[in-house]
Design an enzyme around this catalytic site. Sequence first.
Site, short mmCIF file in Angstrom:
data_model
loop_
_atom_site.label_atom_id
_atom_site.label_comp_id
_atom_site.label_asym_id
_atom_site.label_seq_id
_atom_site.Cartn_x
_atom_site.Cartn_y
_atom_site.Cartn_z
CG ASP A 53 -0.33 -0.45 2.50
OD1 ASP A 53 0.70 -1.15 2.50
OD2 ASP A 53 -0.88 -0.09 3.55
CD GLU A 70 7.99 2.34 6.17
OE1 GLU A 70 7.27 1.35 6.35
OE2 GLU A 70 7.56 3.48 6.05
#
Length: 565
Positions: free
Chosen positions: A339, A522
């Site tokens: 996403d 991340e």
Amino acid sequence: MFFTHSRIYQEAAINTNQQQYNAFEDRRADAELEYQYNPHEFVREGMQDSEPEPELIEGLPAPDALTPADRYMELFEQVQTSHIFADSKTFPDCAPKFDPLDILIRFRRRKRAAGFDLEAFVHEHFYSPQVNESFYVSNPDKTLTEHIDDLWPVLTKMPQQHLAHSSLLPLPKPYVVPGGRFGETYYWDSYFSMLGLADAGRDDLLRHMADNFAWLIDNYGHVPNGNRTYYLSRSQPPVFALMVELFEEDGIRGAKRYLDQLMKEYQFWMDGAGELMPHQAYRHVVRMPDGSLLNRYWDDRDTPRDESWLEDIETAKKSGRPANEVYRDLRAGAASGWDYSSRWLRDPQRLASIRTTQFIPIDLNAFLYKLELMISTLSHAKGEELTALAWQKKADARKQAIHRYLWDNTAGVYRDYDWRRERFGAFTAAAVVPLFLGLASPEQAHLQAVALRHLLLTQGGLLTSMVESGEQWDKPNAWAPLQWMAVVGLNHYGEETLATEIAVNWLNTVNNFYSLHHKLVEKYDISGDRARPGGGGEYPLQDGFGWTNGVTRRLMTMYGHLLAD
């Protein structure tokens, strides 16, 4: 004998399909403004009751029975539209200081008073969520591996410390979170974090996580996206079979004890399959024109996500489609773990063009193939031969369907498939998953390796896609789980040179960034000649970071000796 596809030929094959795709969209742009009933979606009675209710665990703080949006109604809407918090996820993660119903009643009484201060009301009635590692100070003298091992306790949360009536779902054992804004455990993230925990000898945390995920399946019928009430309506890539395999390999838990949970998770993904006609879909399942079954991502809700409420409303306004369709596709995109990405977009530059539910993803179906094989293997180990044979047939049927619909023989790559328009979708790093799970033939694996080298490999690792869309799961970003699955998959098929190249390039990226900033993040931008933070998407770059830590630690054990001093 392997075939060799040149970079030019592969790019031409993929780009030709993209040009046809764009031309088709131009012709249909005006027609898309008007909605018509969709005959491809099968509807049956009780579909809206699929979402489970939050479960209680004796002795632990109880979660709210409703999601924050459902509980706080117009209060929730006003907080989100007023931008009291910079991040839309903050308010859904706030814990109430008083009974939630009393808070809503107080709000309704006070909001009409002169000088009412909404922000003051929120801070008076709610605790803001804590970002655990914000209190952690990195020691720059420590090695990368030492830094990762120091972070595991920081990223571990205790269920006893939950605040009552919040959106956090209780779990029976301690659990690891990714970090930053993500203060809950996430399904597919956790598998990649577990790799590092296993490498670090943290068997205690692995046992806890094994028990937690089994508990989630037992009580909810699936592993939710994360342990929040607002995540119960969807899952994430089904990697529990991979977790079970890891538990067995590392001697944490015997794999056979999880057979019931594996079967239960499979039922969640295949619900309604027996009622479908060809070219028809229900929840996660699509029956293809030839009668075979493949899967897609789905969310049982078609409302704005609690954690991205305002963003979803703005996206839907720009689409020209019914808002509930856009919300469903945004939610399904979140269920994919990607996403967002150009994988799901009709127009790579417009999130409002998202059509997640119309794509058959290569990675999802490879994961489900693994799940079917694992059930067959464990049934055989328990002496249930007829059951084992039946599940092997399911896996074989899925493998055939994958190679019929998701293998692009012209370009020599795995791609997603748009089942509504019957054409290939994007080529992305998701194509490494069939190699990771042993689904490809040796010839297909070699062709895939050639494509990865020519189209996605950089000196920083493996790019996520070929498209710069501004979304985070696209070029120029690179993500740890994709590096891991590429390295393991390529090694499995004897493509050790490319596997080593990806691993070493990735480790250099992470190590160089750590040397400069003393932290892991991340995602990384690997388009240039130096390590840079990744960008794009709905929220700022997050530190921590669970799956980066896990994959990097495991790869350091395997390839650390190849890094330059």
